[in-house]
Enzyme design. Structure first.
Site, short mmCIF file in Angstrom:
data_model
loop_
_atom_site.label_atom_id
_atom_site.label_comp_id
_atom_site.label_asym_id
_atom_site.label_seq_id
_atom_site.Cartn_x
_atom_site.Cartn_y
_atom_site.Cartn_z
N ASN A 18 4.54 6.53 8.41
CA ASN A 18 4.73 5.22 7.79
C ASN A 18 5.08 5.30 6.31
O ASN A 18 5.76 4.42 5.79
CB ASN A 18 3.45 4.40 7.96
CG ASN A 18 3.47 3.12 7.15
OD1 ASN A 18 4.18 2.17 7.46
ND2 ASN A 18 2.67 3.10 6.07
N LYS A 35 16.88 6.13 5.36
CA LYS A 35 16.38 5.50 6.58
C LYS A 35 17.32 5.75 7.76
O LYS A 35 16.87 5.81 8.92
CB LYS A 35 16.16 4.01 6.35
CG LYS A 35 14.99 3.71 5.43
CD LYS A 35 13.69 4.30 5.95
CE LYS A 35 12.49 3.96 5.09
NZ LYS A 35 11.23 4.51 5.64
N TYR A 48 18.69 4.29 -0.38
CA TYR A 48 17.57 4.00 0.51
C TYR A 48 18.07 3.94 1.95
O TYR A 48 17.44 4.50 2.86
CB TYR A 48 16.93 2.67 0.11
CG TYR A 48 15.84 2.19 1.04
CD1 TYR A 48 14.57 2.74 0.98
CD2 TYR A 48 16.09 1.17 1.96
CE1 TYR A 48 13.56 2.30 1.82
CE2 TYR A 48 15.09 0.72 2.81
CZ TYR A 48 13.82 1.28 2.73
OH TYR A 48 12.84 0.83 3.58
N THR A 78 5.12 -7.54 1.80
CA THR A 78 4.11 -6.57 1.38
C THR A 78 4.36 -6.28 -0.10
O THR A 78 5.24 -6.87 -0.72
CB THR A 78 4.26 -5.26 2.19
OG1 THR A 78 5.58 -4.73 1.96
CG2 THR A 78 4.05 -5.51 3.68
N ARG A 110 -2.46 0.51 2.48
CA ARG A 110 -2.17 -0.92 2.31
C ARG A 110 -0.95 -1.27 3.15
O ARG A 110 -0.37 -0.42 3.82
CB ARG A 110 -1.90 -1.23 0.84
CG ARG A 110 -0.71 -0.47 0.28
CD ARG A 110 -0.49 -0.71 -1.20
NE ARG A 110 0.66 0.04 -1.70
CZ ARG A 110 1.08 0.00 -2.95
NH1 ARG A 110 0.45 -0.74 -3.84
NH2 ARG A 110 2.14 0.70 -3.33
N ASP A 166 -3.05 8.91 2.44
CA ASP A 166 -2.33 8.24 1.37
C ASP A 166 -2.65 8.92 0.05
O ASP A 166 -3.59 9.72 -0.04
CB ASP A 166 -2.75 6.75 1.29
CG ASP A 166 -1.62 5.85 0.81
OD1 ASP A 166 -1.06 6.13 -0.26
OD2 ASP A 166 -1.29 4.86 1.50
#
Length: 258
Positions: A87, A155, A151, A188, A16, A37
């Site tokens: 991803n 990243k 987070y 999203t 997704r 996934d």
């Protein structure tokens, strides 16, 4: 421009959101894709929509064995691999004091270990094709994040891992390009979760206000959508980006221009 004719791509976390939008755009650009996934039903539905140019493989990015199985399935179906898109990622939205050690370990497992394992699993195949890797980082991996420091730390790790592997693979003569893409806040499922967490962090639970506040940080005047990022990924994966490696493509509506 930005064609992927005859290319085979593997995308993690692509059932997704940004991953699914990227898979669709890659197929439109002439590629065949493998989607990995843990969301099996959603992933199979995405592949069904893409037709014969796509396959689905169950993938837990934190598991070396799961990566090996997913790579084997991709090579068995398509015979080679040209592009890896790391991803898969999760968002936490907790501060240093609020997050538990388990929260941190989960962030690291998906956002960092998953990228390392994916790179290692794809490497033998990418060496043969002289392919390329696109890692999903974030603007939180470029500048400080007062609300999401953990987070941001993961990243930031992806950002420097991208540059370091680009240098390593170049030094070894592999011919593999490695680049990262840095989205802002994208509409999203993860983006919606972010609004909820932002509202909770301000003590209001007003997600609409959180959305408006975030929108105000985008000089371009709108929030991003999955296809905005997908277009950047397809560019980085294509030969049009053939002189780019170790680079970070920022697609954030101007957020980090502040």
């Amino acid at each position: 421009m930005n064609r992927l004719d005859g290319k085979i791509a593997f995308l993690s976390g692509a059932a997704r959101g940004i991953g699914a939008a990227t898979a669709k755009l890659m197929v439109e650009a002439g590629a065949k894709v493998a989607i990995g996934d843990v969301l099996d039903e959603r992933g199979r539905q995405t592949v069904k929509e893409l037709g014969d140019a796509a396959i689905y493989a169950h993938l837990d990015v934190t598991s070396e064995a799961s990566w090996a199985e997913a790579m084997d399935a991709t090579i068995a179906k398509f015979g080679k691999l040209d592009v890896l898109v790391n991803n898969a990622g999760i968002f936490n939205g907790k501060g240093v004091e609020e997050a538990s050690l388990d929260d941190w370990h989960r962030l690291v497992a998906v956002n960092l270990t998953g990228v390392v394992l994916g790179t290692r699993a794809a490497l033998p195949h990418l060496k043969k094709s002289k392919g390329n890797i696109v890692n999903l980082a974030s603007i939180a991996g470029l500048v400080g994040s007062q609300l999401d420091p953990l987070y941001s730390l993961t990243k930031g790790g992806v950002t420097l891992f991208t540059k370091s592997t680009a240098l390593e693979f170049g030094r070894k003569g592999y011919g593999i390009r490695v680049n990262s893409i840095h989205p802002g806040l994208i509409e999203t499922d993860m983006g919606e979760k972010t609004f909820v967490m932002r509202a909770a962090q301000t003590g209001t639970n007003d997600t609409e206000q959180a959305r408006k506040t975030t929108l105000g940080l985008h000089p371009i005047g709108r929030l991003g959508v999955a296809q905005d990022i997908a277009k950047g990924i397809v560019f980085l994966a294509s030969d049009d980006a053939g002189f780019m490696t170790g680079a970070g493509l920022v697609v954030d509506g101007g957020w980090t221009a502040h």
